[in-house]
Design a protein around this motif. Structure first.
Motif, PDB file in Angstrom:
ATOM      1  N   THR A  74       0.851  -1.197   0.000  1.00 18.58           N
ATOM      2  CA  THR A  74       0.000   0.000   0.000  1.00 18.58           C
ATOM      3  C   THR A  74       0.882   1.240   0.000  1.00 18.58           C
ATOM      4  O   THR A  74       1.896   1.299   0.688  1.00 18.58           O
ATOM      5  N   GLY A  75       0.468   2.195  -0.794  1.00 16.83           N
ATOM      6  CA  GLY A  75       1.185   3.470  -0.822  1.00 16.83           C
ATOM      7  C   GLY A  75       2.390   3.477  -1.740  1.00 16.83           C
ATOM      8  O   GLY A  75       2.994   4.511  -1.953  1.00 16.83           O
ATOM      9  N   SER A  76       2.745   2.335  -2.289  1.00 18.04           N
ATOM     10  CA  SER A  76       3.872   2.336  -3.213  1.00 18.04           C
ATOM     11  C   SER A  76       3.592   1.387  -4.365  1.00 18.04           C
ATOM     12  O   SER A  76       3.355   0.206  -4.165  1.00 18.04           O
ATOM     13  N   GLU A  79       6.572  -1.389  -4.866  1.00 19.03           N
ATOM     14  CA  GLU A  79       7.024  -2.280  -3.816  1.00 19.03           C
ATOM     15  C   GLU A  79       6.034  -3.443  -3.706  1.00 19.03           C
ATOM     16  O   GLU A  79       4.823  -3.224  -3.787  1.00 19.03           O
ATOM     17  N   TYR A  80       6.550  -4.633  -3.551  1.00 18.14           N
ATOM     18  CA  TYR A  80       5.716  -5.832  -3.604  1.00 18.14           C
ATOM     19  C   TYR A  80       6.026  -6.738  -2.424  1.00 18.14           C
ATOM     20  O   TYR A  80       7.133  -6.718  -1.890  1.00 18.14           O
ATOM     21  N   ARG A  81       5.024  -7.547  -2.045  1.00 14.67           N
ATOM     22  CA  ARG A  81       5.264  -8.572  -1.010  1.00 14.67           C
ATOM     23  C   ARG A  81       4.744  -9.904  -1.507  1.00 14.67           C
ATOM     24  O   ARG A  81       3.785  -9.957  -2.265  1.00 14.67           O
ATOM     25  N   LEU A  82       5.362 -10.972  -1.034  1.00 17.25           N
ATOM     26  CA  LEU A  82       4.847 -12.307  -1.327  1.00 17.25           C
ATOM     27  C   LEU A  82       3.558 -12.509  -0.543  1.00 17.25           C
ATOM     28  O   LEU A  82       3.499 -12.192   0.639  1.00 17.25           O
ATOM     29  N   THR A  83       2.532 -13.020  -1.200  1.00 15.05           N
ATOM     30  CA  THR A  83       1.288 -13.386  -0.509  1.00 15.05           C
ATOM     31  C   THR A  83       1.494 -14.776   0.120  1.00 15.05           C
ATOM     32  O   THR A  83       2.553 -15.391  -0.064  1.00 15.05           O
ATOM     33  N   ALA A  84       0.459 -15.274   0.811  1.00  7.68           N
ATOM     34  CA  ALA A  84       0.553 -16.640   1.357  1.00  7.68           C
ATOM     35  C   ALA A  84       0.780 -17.632   0.217  1.00  7.68           C
ATOM     36  O   ALA A  84       1.589 -18.562   0.326  1.00  7.68           O
TER      37      ALA A  84
END
Ligand SMILES: [Zn+2]
Ligand SMILES: [Zn+2]
Length: 316
Positions: A74-76, A79-84
């Protein structure tokens, strides 16, 4: 109220085909590997670490977001994150790493996997979650639905770009011969399921003899298949080499992940069962040192110390 025209159902995405299309790609595997080993989160990190052209990198990240593997922070936007679901790819990556470690020239310079509990260093083995035993392709039985194979290999598919050299780790080149496009993946998968004769491959795949010959020759050149009898009159047979048979782990975890990624998709994958216990194969990874079933947080990758690292030229 009026009777609307019923919405035409979307053509079902074949879970296995979608999985090979998504993950059978050098740069995509590199992006995921770096997310685990380097905690890469930002576009710029992947860009620096892979050297991939921004447009190409961006397309792969978007495909991973669309597939539910990554989520945008959020907000970028960059930028990324791995989900489950993304975290669940760890077993596939460990199997790809294990195969490279044991069956490619580059294996000796790859980081080493360490089981934190017992300190064992080295690749794990696939196991059957139902009974806890280690499993190989030879310990399993496979049922293939022919309509599923048809769905898997027909329809719109990505071009074979990934088996051409592209951005991403060169270390993934050899595994791409087996999983880099649907035809190669299906032919390798059938060989793992016990198919040997040219005619049998042709009969289940509904593939032109020319394409089949080309794929089989390619897999032989890559050291995944071999032709045992070339003598006159010998049945045209293809067998997995030990190197090809060792791809079993990569395939079972890809298939298991395909189901997790598409819980509502058609149940198209081959049904694999463990002969010894008779249960459907739910794969897990087992430490070769202590025999424990491994969780993602039980392991760590450590770089090979530079002093003991052989140069690539001196290996194999
Ligand atoms: Zn079992
Ligand atoms: Zn252990």
């Amino acid at each position: 109220m009026f009777d609307g025209i019923p919405a035409r159902p979307e053509p079902a995405v074949d879970p296995v085909a979608a999985t090979f299309d998504l993950l059978g790609d050098r740069l995509t595997l590199t992006i995921l590997r770096l997310a685990f080993t380097h905690r890469a989160r930002r576009f710029t990190q992947w860009s620096e670490l892979t050297g991939a052209p921004p447009a190409v990198l961006s397309a792969r990240l978007t495909a991973l977001v669309d597939a539910g593997v990554l989520t945008r922070a959020t907000g970028s936007a960059r930028e990324y994150r791995l989900t489950a679901l993304g975290l669940d790819t760890w077993e596939i990556l460990v199997c790809v790493w294990s195969w490279q470690r044991e069956w490619t020239r580059e294996g000796a310079v790859l980081p080493e996997m360490v089981h934190l509990d017992c300190g064992h260093r080295g690749p794990p083995v696939p196991m059957c979650r139902a009974c806890g035993c280690a499993v190989t392709a030879r310990d399993t039985g496979v049922e293939l639905a022919s309509d599923a194979l048809w769905r898997l290999t027909s329809g719109r598919r990505r071009s074979a770009r990934s088996i051409e050299p592209g951005p991403g780790d060169a270390r993934f080149d050899e595994i791409m011969e087996a999983i880099g496009d649907r035809w190669s993946a299906v032919v390798t998968g059938l060989a793992l399921a016990g198919v040997r004769r040219f005619g049998e491959f042709g009969a289940v795949l509904n593939i032109s003899p020319t394409t089949l010959t080309e794929r089989l020759a390619r897999l032989c050149a890559a050291g995944i298949l071999r032709r045992p009898g070339d003598g006159a009159g010998a049945a045209r047979e293809y067998r997995l080499t030990p190197r090809g048979r060792a791809l079993f782990g990569v395939f079972v975890f890809l298939l298991a992940w395909a189901q997790r990624a598409h819980p509502d998709g058609p149940d198209s994958g081959p049904r694999i069962h463990h002969r010894a216990c008779g249960q459907p194969l739910v794969p897990a990874l087992r430490c070769r040192g202590c025999g424990m079933c491994l969780a993602r947080t039980d392991i760590r990758f450590e770089p090979v110390p530079a002093a003991t690292r052989p140069s690539l030229d001196s290996v194999g």
